[in-house]
Design a protein around this motif. Sequence first.
Motif, PDB file in Angstrom:
ATOM      1  N   GLU A  50      -0.701   7.169 -33.423  1.00  0.00           N
ATOM      2  CA  GLU A  50      -1.534   8.101 -34.170  1.00  0.00           C
ATOM      3  C   GLU A  50      -2.990   7.683 -34.038  1.00  0.00           C
ATOM      4  O   GLU A  50      -3.334   6.523 -34.240  1.00  0.00           O
ATOM      5  CB  GLU A  50      -1.099   8.083 -35.637  1.00  0.00           C
ATOM      6  N   LEU A  55      -7.247   9.005 -34.768  1.00  0.00           N
ATOM      7  CA  LEU A  55      -8.195   9.919 -35.378  1.00  0.00           C
ATOM      8  C   LEU A  55      -9.340  10.091 -34.395  1.00  0.00           C
ATOM      9  O   LEU A  55      -9.825   9.110 -33.833  1.00  0.00           O
ATOM     10  CB  LEU A  55      -8.726   9.344 -36.696  1.00  0.00           C
ATOM     11  N   GLU A  80     -13.016  12.625 -33.300  1.00  0.00           N
ATOM     12  CA  GLU A  80     -14.030  13.536 -33.802  1.00  0.00           C
ATOM     13  C   GLU A  80     -14.847  14.111 -32.652  1.00  0.00           C
ATOM     14  O   GLU A  80     -15.060  13.452 -31.639  1.00  0.00           O
ATOM     15  CB  GLU A  80     -14.954  12.767 -34.756  1.00  0.00           C
ATOM     16  N   LYS A  87      -1.743  16.796 -36.002  1.00  0.00           N
ATOM     17  CA  LYS A  87      -1.101  16.764 -37.311  1.00  0.00           C
ATOM     18  C   LYS A  87      -2.000  17.376 -38.389  1.00  0.00           C
ATOM     19  O   LYS A  87      -1.544  18.137 -39.222  1.00  0.00           O
ATOM     20  CB  LYS A  87      -0.755  15.318 -37.660  1.00  0.00           C
ATOM     21  N   GLU A  88      -3.271  17.021 -38.366  1.00  0.00           N
ATOM     22  CA  GLU A  88      -4.209  17.529 -39.353  1.00  0.00           C
ATOM     23  C   GLU A  88      -5.546  17.816 -38.689  1.00  0.00           C
ATOM     24  O   GLU A  88      -5.924  17.146 -37.732  1.00  0.00           O
ATOM     25  CB  GLU A  88      -4.429  16.508 -40.471  1.00  0.00           C
ATOM     26  N   GLN A 116      -9.737  18.718 -39.723  1.00  0.00           N
ATOM     27  CA  GLN A 116     -10.720  18.698 -40.789  1.00  0.00           C
ATOM     28  C   GLN A 116     -12.097  18.901 -40.155  1.00  0.00           C
ATOM     29  O   GLN A 116     -12.321  18.536 -38.999  1.00  0.00           O
ATOM     30  CB  GLN A 116     -10.663  17.342 -41.493  1.00  0.00           C
ATOM     31  N   ARG A 169     -12.708  17.079 -36.855  1.00  0.00           N
ATOM     32  CA  ARG A 169     -11.879  15.876 -36.815  1.00  0.00           C
ATOM     33  C   ARG A 169     -10.406  16.252 -36.707  1.00  0.00           C
ATOM     34  O   ARG A 169      -9.967  17.233 -37.306  1.00  0.00           O
ATOM     35  CB  ARG A 169     -12.088  15.041 -38.084  1.00  0.00           C
ATOM     36  N   ASN A 224      -6.305  14.476 -36.604  1.00  0.00           N
ATOM     37  CA  ASN A 224      -5.356  13.380 -36.695  1.00  0.00           C
ATOM     38  C   ASN A 224      -4.318  13.713 -35.625  1.00  0.00           C
ATOM     39  O   ASN A 224      -3.527  14.640 -35.785  1.00  0.00           O
ATOM     40  CB  ASN A 224      -4.730  13.341 -38.085  1.00  0.00           C
ATOM     41  N   LYS A 275      -1.191  12.865 -32.982  1.00  0.00           N
ATOM     42  CA  LYS A 275      -0.034  12.042 -32.657  1.00  0.00           C
ATOM     43  C   LYS A 275       0.209  12.183 -31.152  1.00  0.00           C
ATOM     44  O   LYS A 275       0.454  13.291 -30.666  1.00  0.00           O
ATOM     45  CB  LYS A 275       1.191  12.469 -33.451  1.00  0.00           C
TER      46      LYS A 275
END
Length: 68
Positions: free
Chosen positions: A8, A10, A12, A41-42, A44, A56, A58, A60
Amino acid sequence: MAVVKVIELLAESEESWEDAARKAVAEAAKSVRGIRSVWLKEMQATVENEQVKAFRVNAKISFVVERT
């Protein structure tokens, strides 16, 4: 039978969520071989002065585990 591992990350980007996903894969590819997919997954966004500043994700990232 292949064994797949998931990591995983993160990431940007100031351009888009798609660009953030590309950056996550590019960074993972520096140390991981055999990347097969990325799942966002997410998502933002950061806002500054009433405008989107950065996207941004997230992410996987899955890859096949190499056997020795």
